[in-house]
Design an enzyme around this catalytic site. Structure first.
Site, PDB file in Angstrom:
ATOM      1  N   SER A 139       1.722 -12.921 -37.086  1.00 32.66           N
ATOM      2  CA  SER A 139       2.214 -12.018 -36.040  1.00 32.66           C
ATOM      3  C   SER A 139       3.707 -12.082 -35.778  1.00 32.66           C
ATOM      4  CB  SER A 139       1.455 -12.281 -34.732  1.00 32.66           C
ATOM      5  OG  SER A 139       0.122 -11.848 -34.843  1.00 32.66           O
ATOM      6  N   SER A 199       1.311  -9.033 -34.493  1.00 35.32           N
ATOM      7  CA  SER A 199       1.186  -8.489 -33.160  1.00 35.32           C
ATOM      8  C   SER A 199       2.517  -8.412 -32.407  1.00 35.32           C
ATOM      9  CB  SER A 199       0.197  -9.336 -32.344  1.00 35.32           C
ATOM     10  OG  SER A 199       0.670 -10.660 -32.198  1.00 35.32           O
ATOM     11  N   LYS A 246       7.378 -10.707 -25.109  1.00 31.39           N
ATOM     12  CA  LYS A 246       6.137 -10.190 -25.675  1.00 31.39           C
ATOM     13  C   LYS A 246       5.106 -10.021 -24.563  1.00 31.39           C
ATOM     14  CE  LYS A 246       2.839 -11.003 -29.431  1.00 31.39           C
ATOM     15  NZ  LYS A 246       2.484 -11.859 -30.595  1.00 31.39           N
TER      16      LYS A 246
END
Length: 474
Positions: A179, A155, A80
């Site tokens: 997320s 996210s 990520k």
């Protein structure tokens, strides 16, 4: 063994270990898939093919020498883009960090790299990981592989979309208000928000922070358990880390649903607005659980105060982290995030103390609730994947959603309970858009939660449905 890009992570690891396929061959399989699908989906950023090939060669040479290898040896992996990977760009989706190259690994990255992965790049995120729709001014919008006109969530949207597209076999992310869970629901994969401390965070500006956690994503629950076994476990660098070793969560997962005490709620007693289509899919899962011998009751814990707790602590944390930057560069923040940061500036010590007091009372009510029930089943997201051209859904069933957070209540109200929660594929809308269910367990009960999620997954198999990625999708 014949592998394709949708083979399980466990199959891929076993094939590399048995020398039935090389790490280099596995990498080329995924690079081909990236070339085919990433231009349309935009899930993986900062791709570095040269370095990935060097790592794959080194992985094969290590195996040839008979050296010990890790649990993920040879697997292609993308981290990520909010997690620092030494020597790689880490932008956080912000123009302020567009040229930033990390000098050291975050702890979760360190553990995954030590397990033997081959790093190919990063996964796309919203600006500073704020909001559950993945777009930013550096890399653009990540699109849903099941319908390119739809959001992939966020996210950890790039992570979920990459998994669903077959670009990577496993992914990791983080979760404050959903997320890991929301993008898993939108992209028909599995995402786990663990208990605080299960996956230790380092470095951090607040080692006692109780809202944001790291966690695993995968295309199935046993692969997710494999990754959790690598990233979980105590660390002297994280004072709130839990002592249970990561190996406690490794597959295989056993057990069924017979006798399970299930609390089910579509809307938490009217507290959250839920799209009618999502509600129908979630409610239909009652038959799955009861048909497998579970005892299902329509009920839910009392989450009074959870809204205030989440909003207060989020604004407080954002103001602490970004307030100075916002004052210097107001043009460098999207408006919704800037508003959230400014809201934190008006908070007092009494506001924050009241939030922690209310969170303590909430935790006690939830503890008592789980004395009578093993799991809570509810929506992950209150809406199906929305248009990728919108920042967030502005209405649900005609009910206005005033901010970019409102439609995420089904996820963030669970955040502040401290409970682990997993998103598992639960079906599709008539348009073919994925919908997940959220299964919640008592704090620190990840192993039991994984077993329940796995048993449910084996009965339903919704996660087996793959996207047909075409540029003309709508």
């Amino acid at each position: 063994m014949t592998l394709d890009h949708y083979s399980t992570a466990r199959e891929m690891v076993a094939a590399v270990a048995a020398k039935e396929v090389s790490a280099r061959e596995l990498l080329e399989l995924h690079l081909q898939r990236l070339e085919e699908t990433n231009p349309a989906v935009n899930a993986v950023v900062s791709l570095d093919v040269r370095r990935a090939r060097e790592q794959a060669l080194a992985a094969d040479e290590r195996l040839a020498r008979g050296e010990p290898v890790g649990a993920l040896h040879g697997l292609p992996f993308a981290f990520k883009d909010t997690h620092e990977v030494a020597g790689w760009p880490t932008t956080f989706g912000s123009p302020l960090r567009e040229d930033h190259v990390s000098r050291r690994d975050d702890l979760v990255v360190e553990r995954i790299r030590a397990a033997g992965v081959v790093v190919v790049g990063k996964t796309n995120v919203p600006e500073w990981a704020a909001g559950s729709h993945t777009f930013n001014r550096i890399f653009g919008t990540t699109r849903n592989p099941y319908a390119l006109s739809r959001s992939a969530g966020g996210s950890s949207g790039g992570a979920a979309a990459a998994l669903a597209s077959g670009m990577v076999p496993l992914a990791e992310g983080s979760d404050m208000g959903g997320s890991l869970r929301n993008p898993a629901s939108f992209c028909n994969v599995v995402g786990l928000r663990p208990s605080v401390g299960r996956v230790p965070t380092w470095p951090t500006t607040n080692a006692w922070e109780l809202t944001s956690v790291g966690g695993p994503m995968a295309r199935n629950v046993e692969d997710l358990a494999l990754l959790l076994s690598v990233i979980a476990g105590p660390s002297t660098r994280a004072p709130m880390s839990l002592e249970t070793p990561g190996s406690a969560f490794a597959p295989p997962l056993t057990g069924g649903l017979e006798g399970l005490r299930v609390a089910m709620s579509v809307d938490l007693g009217g507290v959250i607005a839920v799209d009618h289509g999502v509600a129908r899919i979630v409610q239909a899962q009652e038959a799955v659980f009861s048909g497998a011998g579970a005892h299902v009751e329509q009920t839910h814990p009392d989450l009074a105060g959870a809204e205030e707790v989440f909003r207060t602590l989020r604004a407080w944390l954002f103001q602490h982290r970004f307030g100075t930057l916002l004052a210097k560069r107001p043009d460098a923040f999207k408006q919704s995030l800037a508003d959230n940061i400014r809201a934190g500036a008006d908070l007092t010590g009494a506001d924050v103390a009241r939030a922690y007091e209310r969170r303590t009372r909430l935790a006690e009510r939830v503890r008592t609730f789980f004395e009578s029930y093993d799991v809570l089943v509810m929506p992950v997201s209150q809406v199906p994947p929305f248009s990728a051209d919108d920042e967030y859904p502005t209405a649900i069933n005609g009910r206005p959603q005033a901010t970019y957070l409102d439609w995420m209540r089904s996820a963030y109200l669970i955040t502040v309970t401290g409970c682990p929660a997993i998103s598992v594929p639960a079906g599709f809308t008539p348009e073919g858009w994925p919908v997940g269910i959220q299964i919640v367990a008592a704090p620190n009960q990840e192993r039991r939660l994984l077993e329940v999620a796995h048993a449910y997954e084996q009965l339903t198999r919704y996660g087996d449905r793959r996207p047909r990625i075409r540029q003309e999708q709508s």
